[in-house]
Design a protein around this motif. Structure first.
Motif, PDB file in Angstrom:
ATOM      1  N   ARG A 129     -17.985   4.040  -8.686  1.00 27.06           N
ATOM      2  CA  ARG A 129     -18.409   4.722  -8.039  1.00 27.06           C
ATOM      3  C   ARG A 129     -17.176   5.810  -7.441  1.00 27.06           C
ATOM      4  O   ARG A 129     -16.001   5.951  -7.673  1.00 27.06           O
ATOM      5  CB  ARG A 129     -17.990   3.612  -6.732  1.00 27.06           C
ATOM      6  N   SER A 130     -17.951   6.484  -6.287  1.00 26.16           N
ATOM      7  CA  SER A 130     -17.285   8.005  -5.575  1.00 26.16           C
ATOM      8  C   SER A 130     -15.921   7.490  -4.745  1.00 26.16           C
ATOM      9  O   SER A 130     -16.266   6.222  -4.084  1.00 26.16           O
ATOM     10  CB  SER A 130     -17.482   8.372  -4.996  1.00 26.16           C
ATOM     11  N   TRP A 131     -15.015   7.693  -4.635  1.00 30.62           N
ATOM     12  CA  TRP A 131     -13.607   8.138  -3.670  1.00 30.62           C
ATOM     13  C   TRP A 131     -14.523   7.841  -2.256  1.00 30.62           C
ATOM     14  O   TRP A 131     -12.927   6.890  -1.602  1.00 30.62           O
ATOM     15  CB  TRP A 131     -12.573   8.574  -4.279  1.00 30.62           C
ATOM     16  N   ILE A 132     -14.833   8.583  -2.229  1.00 29.10           N
ATOM     17  CA  ILE A 132     -15.361   9.340  -0.667  1.00 29.10           C
ATOM     18  C   ILE A 132     -16.148   7.220  -0.023  1.00 29.10           C
ATOM     19  O   ILE A 132     -16.769   6.838   0.624  1.00 29.10           O
ATOM     20  CB  ILE A 132     -16.162   9.974  -0.323  1.00 29.10           C
ATOM     21  N   ASN A 133     -17.549   6.770  -0.793  1.00 33.82           N
ATOM     22  CA  ASN A 133     -17.934   6.291  -0.749  1.00 33.82           C
ATOM     23  C   ASN A 133     -17.464   4.840  -0.647  1.00 33.82           C
ATOM     24  O   ASN A 133     -17.239   4.103  -0.093  1.00 33.82           O
ATOM     25  CB  ASN A 133     -19.270   5.697  -2.023  1.00 33.82           C
ATOM     26  N   GLU A 163     -10.988  -7.174  -1.769  1.00 31.13           N
ATOM     27  CA  GLU A 163     -11.109  -6.241  -0.637  1.00 31.13           C
ATOM     28  C   GLU A 163     -13.033  -6.523  -1.221  1.00 31.13           C
ATOM     29  O   GLU A 163     -14.154  -7.521  -0.750  1.00 31.13           O
ATOM     30  CB  GLU A 163     -11.569  -6.332  -0.042  1.00 31.13           C
ATOM     31  N   LEU A 164     -13.503  -5.394  -1.982  1.00 28.88           N
ATOM     32  CA  LEU A 164     -14.673  -5.438  -2.295  1.00 28.88           C
ATOM     33  C   LEU A 164     -15.587  -5.768  -3.727  1.00 28.88           C
ATOM     34  O   LEU A 164     -16.361  -5.143  -4.349  1.00 28.88           O
ATOM     35  CB  LEU A 164     -14.736  -3.947  -2.302  1.00 28.88           C
ATOM     36  N   HIS A 165     -14.931  -6.789  -4.360  1.00 27.92           N
ATOM     37  CA  HIS A 165     -14.642  -7.672  -5.208  1.00 27.92           C
ATOM     38  C   HIS A 165     -15.107  -6.253  -6.451  1.00 27.92           C
ATOM     39  O   HIS A 165     -16.550  -6.694  -7.565  1.00 27.92           O
ATOM     40  CB  HIS A 165     -15.942  -8.747  -5.436  1.00 27.92           C
ATOM     41  N   MET A 166     -14.388  -5.153  -6.835  1.00 28.80           N
ATOM     42  CA  MET A 166     -15.145  -4.342  -7.660  1.00 28.80           C
ATOM     43  C   MET A 166     -14.129  -4.987  -9.215  1.00 28.80           C
ATOM     44  O   MET A 166     -13.069  -4.803  -8.179  1.00 28.80           O
ATOM     45  CB  MET A 166     -14.909  -2.912  -7.087  1.00 28.80           C
ATOM     46  N   SER A 167     -14.336  -4.268 -10.344  1.00 33.94           N
ATOM     47  CA  SER A 167     -13.589  -4.331 -11.285  1.00 33.94           C
ATOM     48  C   SER A 167     -13.084  -3.138 -11.313  1.00 33.94           C
ATOM     49  O   SER A 167     -13.040  -1.642 -10.726  1.00 33.94           O
ATOM     50  CB  SER A 167     -14.516  -4.205 -12.532  1.00 33.94           C
ATOM     51  N   TRP A 168     -11.892  -2.833 -12.271  1.00 33.62           N
ATOM     52  CA  TRP A 168     -11.346  -1.820 -11.913  1.00 33.62           C
ATOM     53  C   TRP A 168     -12.221  -0.967 -12.798  1.00 33.62           C
ATOM     54  O   TRP A 168     -11.442   0.715 -11.626  1.00 33.62           O
ATOM     55  CB  TRP A 168      -9.627  -1.620 -12.974  1.00 33.62           C
ATOM     56  N   ASP A 169     -12.423  -0.393 -13.126  1.00 35.54           N
ATOM     57  CA  ASP A 169     -13.352   0.194 -13.704  1.00 35.54           C
ATOM     58  C   ASP A 169     -14.983   1.351 -13.065  1.00 35.54           C
ATOM     59  O   ASP A 169     -14.865   2.124 -13.093  1.00 35.54           O
ATOM     60  CB  ASP A 169     -14.933  -0.192 -15.296  1.00 35.54           C
ATOM     61  N   GLU A 170     -14.538  -0.426 -12.415  1.00 44.00           N
ATOM     62  CA  GLU A 170     -16.074   0.702 -11.789  1.00 44.00           C
ATOM     63  C   GLU A 170     -15.458   1.066 -10.332  1.00 44.00           C
ATOM     64  O   GLU A 170     -16.039   1.885  -9.800  1.00 44.00           O
ATOM     65  CB  GLU A 170     -16.755  -0.851 -10.993  1.00 44.00           C
ATOM     66  N   ILE A 171     -14.452   1.139  -9.745  1.00 49.19           N
ATOM     67  CA  ILE A 171     -13.859   1.790  -8.794  1.00 49.19           C
ATOM     68  C   ILE A 171     -13.026   3.436  -9.087  1.00 49.19           C
ATOM     69  O   ILE A 171     -13.502   4.073  -8.490  1.00 49.19           O
ATOM     70  CB  ILE A 171     -12.461   1.251  -8.346  1.00 49.19           C
ATOM     71  N   LEU A 172     -12.561   3.238 -11.066  1.00 48.90           N
ATOM     72  CA  LEU A 172     -12.590   4.434 -11.145  1.00 48.90           C
ATOM     73  C   LEU A 172     -13.790   5.231 -11.632  1.00 48.90           C
ATOM     74  O   LEU A 172     -13.147   6.655 -11.585  1.00 48.90           O
ATOM     75  CB  LEU A 172     -11.151   4.192 -11.971  1.00 48.90           C
ATOM     76  N   TYR A 173     -14.267   4.763 -12.201  1.00 45.83           N
ATOM     77  CA  TYR A 173     -15.726   5.738 -13.327  1.00 45.83           C
ATOM     78  C   TYR A 173     -16.689   5.351 -12.675  1.00 45.83           C
ATOM     79  O   TYR A 173     -17.551   6.129 -12.627  1.00 45.83           O
ATOM     80  CB  TYR A 173     -15.660   4.721 -14.755  1.00 45.83           C
ATOM     81  N   MET A 177      -6.261  -3.430  -3.245  1.00 45.76           N
ATOM     82  CA  MET A 177      -6.719  -3.426  -2.357  1.00 45.76           C
ATOM     83  C   MET A 177      -8.050  -4.055  -1.632  1.00 45.76           C
ATOM     84  O   MET A 177      -8.867  -4.588  -2.311  1.00 45.76           O
ATOM     85  CB  MET A 177      -6.232  -3.425  -1.023  1.00 45.76           C
ATOM     86  N   ILE A 178      -8.403  -2.270  -3.446  1.00 40.82           N
ATOM     87  CA  ILE A 178      -9.922  -2.411  -2.981  1.00 40.82           C
ATOM     88  C   ILE A 178     -10.821  -3.862  -4.370  1.00 40.82           C
ATOM     89  O   ILE A 178     -12.190  -4.219  -3.363  1.00 40.82           O
ATOM     90  CB  ILE A 178     -10.161  -0.995  -3.220  1.00 40.82           C
ATOM     91  N   MET A 179     -10.205  -3.848  -4.869  1.00 41.92           N
ATOM     92  CA  MET A 179     -10.536  -4.618  -6.223  1.00 41.92           C
ATOM     93  C   MET A 179     -10.249  -6.276  -5.504  1.00 41.92           C
ATOM     94  O   MET A 179     -11.653  -7.311  -5.411  1.00 41.92           O
ATOM     95  CB  MET A 179      -9.481  -4.829  -7.043  1.00 41.92           C
ATOM     96  N   LEU A 202       0.528  -1.173  -0.275  1.00 39.59           N
ATOM     97  CA  LEU A 202       0.055  -0.217  -0.393  1.00 39.59           C
ATOM     98  C   LEU A 202       0.695   1.315   0.377  1.00 39.59           C
ATOM     99  O   LEU A 202       0.244   2.317   0.831  1.00 39.59           O
ATOM    100  CB  LEU A 202      -1.041   0.041   0.564  1.00 39.59           C
ATOM    101  N   ASN A 203       2.033   1.666  -0.779  1.00 42.36           N
ATOM    102  CA  ASN A 203       2.398   2.351  -1.127  1.00 42.36           C
ATOM    103  C   ASN A 203       2.339   3.792  -1.628  1.00 42.36           C
ATOM    104  O   ASN A 203       3.140   4.555  -1.891  1.00 42.36           O
ATOM    105  CB  ASN A 203       4.441   1.794  -1.361  1.00 42.36           C
ATOM    106  N   SER A 204       1.469   2.727  -3.074  1.00 38.03           N
ATOM    107  CA  SER A 204       1.048   3.401  -3.752  1.00 38.03           C
ATOM    108  C   SER A 204      -0.752   4.010  -3.932  1.00 38.03           C
ATOM    109  O   SER A 204      -1.237   2.919  -3.684  1.00 38.03           O
ATOM    110  CB  SER A 204       1.476   3.928  -5.179  1.00 38.03           C
ATOM    111  N   LEU A 205      -0.905   4.377  -4.609  1.00 37.98           N
ATOM    112  CA  LEU A 205      -2.868   4.551  -5.288  1.00 37.98           C
ATOM    113  C   LEU A 205      -3.402   2.777  -5.745  1.00 37.98           C
ATOM    114  O   LEU A 205      -4.038   2.199  -5.845  1.00 37.98           O
ATOM    115  CB  LEU A 205      -3.025   5.758  -5.782  1.00 37.98           C
TER     116      LEU A 205
END
Length: 94
Positions: free
Chosen positions: A48-52, A36-46, A32-34, A23-26
């Protein structure tokens, strides 16, 4: 040969035993989010909001050991201080 590696819940642990690595970078955080939360790259970046995403991670259920001693005088406990928008804008110089 199989070796049982269960840990007794009453077994005292050395505080230095576990540590966070990576976890030294974004990119590490997104990976880790992909996982733990079973999200795709596209879902995380485009999608869902980062705050959520950060709120989901902060409020995720987890286990912790109960402290047997009174820690009411600890200085490292975080406190939530309410602040209104005008005061925040003034502190940020907006």
């Amino acid at each position: 040969m199989y070796q049982d590696r269960t840990i007794d819940a009453t077994e005292p642990r050395d505080p230095e035993e576990l540590r966070t690595e990576g976890l030294n970078s974004l990119w590490g955080m997104i990976g880790m989010i992909m996982k733990e939360l079973h999200m795709s790259w596209d879902e995380i970046l485009y999608k869902r909001s980062w705050i959520n995403i950060k709120m989901m991670l902060a409020d995720a259920p987890r286990l912790s050991r109960k402290d047997t001693k009174d820690n009411s005088n600890e200085t490292d406990k975080k406190t939530i201080v309410p602040i209104d928008g005008a005061k925040l804008a003034k502190e940020l110089g907006l």
